[in-house]
Design an enzyme around this catalytic site. Structure first.
Site, PDB file in Angstrom:
ATOM      1  N   ASP A  21       0.845  -1.197   0.000  1.00 12.10           N
ATOM      2  CA  ASP A  21       0.000   0.000   0.000  1.00 12.10           C
ATOM      3  C   ASP A  21       0.880   1.246   0.000  1.00 12.10           C
ATOM      4  O   ASP A  21       1.662   1.465   0.924  1.00 12.10           O
ATOM      5  CB  ASP A  21      -0.909  -0.008   1.232  1.00 12.10           C
ATOM      6  CG  ASP A  21      -1.859   1.183   1.252  1.00 12.10           C
ATOM      7  OD1 ASP A  21      -2.874   1.132   0.537  1.00 12.10           O
ATOM      8  OD2 ASP A  21      -1.573   2.166   1.966  1.00 12.10           O
ATOM      9  N   TYR A  26       2.984   9.972   0.413  1.00 11.67           N
ATOM     10  CA  TYR A  26       4.003   9.366   1.278  1.00 11.67           C
ATOM     11  C   TYR A  26       5.423   9.662   0.776  1.00 11.67           C
ATOM     12  O   TYR A  26       6.389   9.453   1.498  1.00 11.67           O
ATOM     13  CB  TYR A  26       3.832   7.844   1.366  1.00 11.67           C
ATOM     14  CG  TYR A  26       2.492   7.361   1.885  1.00 11.67           C
ATOM     15  CD1 TYR A  26       1.657   8.193   2.631  1.00 11.67           C
ATOM     16  CD2 TYR A  26       2.055   6.071   1.619  1.00 11.67           C
ATOM     17  CE1 TYR A  26       0.426   7.744   3.088  1.00 11.67           C
ATOM     18  CE2 TYR A  26       0.832   5.612   2.071  1.00 11.67           C
ATOM     19  CZ  TYR A  26       0.017   6.449   2.806  1.00 11.67           C
ATOM     20  OH  TYR A  26      -1.195   5.995   3.243  1.00 11.67           O
ATOM     21  N   LYS A  55      -2.439   6.154  -4.550  1.00 18.34           N
ATOM     22  CA  LYS A  55      -3.529   7.051  -4.146  1.00 18.34           C
ATOM     23  C   LYS A  55      -3.407   8.423  -4.804  1.00 18.34           C
ATOM     24  O   LYS A  55      -2.309   8.989  -4.882  1.00 18.34           O
ATOM     25  CB  LYS A  55      -3.539   7.222  -2.616  1.00 18.34           C
ATOM     26  CG  LYS A  55      -3.680   5.905  -1.858  1.00 18.34           C
ATOM     27  CD  LYS A  55      -3.828   6.137  -0.360  1.00 18.34           C
ATOM     28  CE  LYS A  55      -3.791   4.826   0.403  1.00 18.34           C
ATOM     29  NZ  LYS A  55      -2.435   4.308   0.579  1.00 18.34           N
ATOM     30  N   HIS A  88      -7.498   9.443  -2.249  1.00 18.87           N
ATOM     31  CA  HIS A  88      -6.955   9.355  -0.888  1.00 18.87           C
ATOM     32  C   HIS A  88      -7.911   9.925   0.167  1.00 18.87           C
ATOM     33  O   HIS A  88      -8.077   9.342   1.244  1.00 18.87           O
ATOM     34  CB  HIS A  88      -5.610  10.086  -0.832  1.00 18.87           C
ATOM     35  CG  HIS A  88      -4.727   9.628   0.288  1.00 18.87           C
ATOM     36  ND1 HIS A  88      -3.357   9.584   0.193  1.00 18.87           N
ATOM     37  CD2 HIS A  88      -5.009   9.190   1.536  1.00 18.87           C
ATOM     38  CE1 HIS A  88      -2.839   9.130   1.335  1.00 18.87           C
ATOM     39  NE2 HIS A  88      -3.823   8.896   2.165  1.00 18.87           N
TER      40      HIS A  88
END
Length: 281
Positions: A21, A26, A55, A88
């Site tokens: 994931d 990130y 995402k 997201h």
């Protein structure tokens, strides 16, 4: 942090994990891509055996921005496609280079974008073969219904990824998703990593909970495994975040554990609708 992430992904694949994931926000897609390609190159896995989730971040909700930022992620990962691409959060933020655009008072600057228009752009990415499946994250009932009831809907969301753990068991959302054949995916399934920037430090530690610890002793397992097994037996997909080989290996033992109906009811009773993540749905 990149090297830490890269090593964790390699270890996870070696242990047997196949669902990775990730997300644009990130800022670790290059590291994840490197780790996966290395494990493909050494024969541990084939690309089609890996299930990668990416995402769409909130500053890219404007329909014409969706495909370009997805292509940017693909380039970072050095992938031809992403297995699952999800929105997201349902909250659009001001477009631009800042991931978290804020005003002079430090408050987030939101944008006004129709979620249905964003969804149509996601559908176009699936039609183009850039993604295999599309879904959402942090959506509530109303927002999910808005997509599901959209005129000329081509593809419904395959999942809704939400904060979900024994202190926030999302029972109603799980029932709703099951009724619509949407998979509920749990993040923060072990509570939270308690990042001081986001998480109220006065909130209780999930893994210190007496009920989880009693069950952990009963089965000679960790409280983390009990919390994850609880989700699997409810039909929830679990995401567990870890950087250490020991924890990554321990978490994989979740399949060797079976909770009784009484155990499940005891964990159900822990629900207090407690959110660790301020942006969670």
């Amino acid at each position: 942090m990149q090297s830490k992430c890269e090593e964790a992904v390699k270890v996870a694949i070696e242990v047997g994990y196949r669902h990775i994931d990730g997300a644009y926000v990130y800022e670790n897609e290059e590291a994840i891509g490197r780790a996966i390609r290395e494990k493909i190159a050494d024969g541990t896995v084939k690309r089609e055996e890996i299930f990668y989730t990416g995402k769409l971040w909130s500053t890219f909700h404007t329909p014409e921005m969706v495909r370009p930022v997805l292509e940017k992620s693909l380039k970072s990962l050095q992938f031809d496609y992403i297995d699952l691409y999800i929105i997201h959060t349902p909250l659009p933020l001001k477009p631009g280079d800042d991931i978290f655009p804020v005003d002079g008072n430090g408050k987030l600057i939101f944008d006004n974008v129709d979620l249905c228009a964003t969804w149509e752009a996601m559908e176009a990415c699936k039609d183009a073969g850039l993604v295999k499946s599309i879904g959402v994250s942090n959506f509530n009932h109303r927002q999910l219904e808005m997509i599901l009831n959209k005129p000329a809907l081509k593809y419904k969301p395959v999942c809704n990824q939400v904060e979900c753990h024994p202190y926030l068991n999302q029972r109603k959302m799980l029932e709703f998703c099951k009724s619509k054949n949407i998979v509920l995916v749990a993040y923060s399934a072990l509570g939270s990593h308690r990042d001081e920037r986001w998480v109220d430090q006065s909130t209780p530690l999930l893994l210190a909970d007496p009920v989880l610890n009693t069950l952990a002793k009963k089965y000679n397992r960790s409280p983390a495994l009990v919390a994850m097994r609880y989700q699997l037996q409810r039909g929830v997909v679990v995401l567990a975040k870890s950087y250490t080989r020991k924890h990554i290996e321990d978490n994989f033992k979740v399949f060797d554990l079976q909770l009784t109906e009484e155990d499940m009811k005891a964990i159900d009773s822990l629900n207090q609708n407690l959110r660790y993540d301020p942006l969670s749905g």
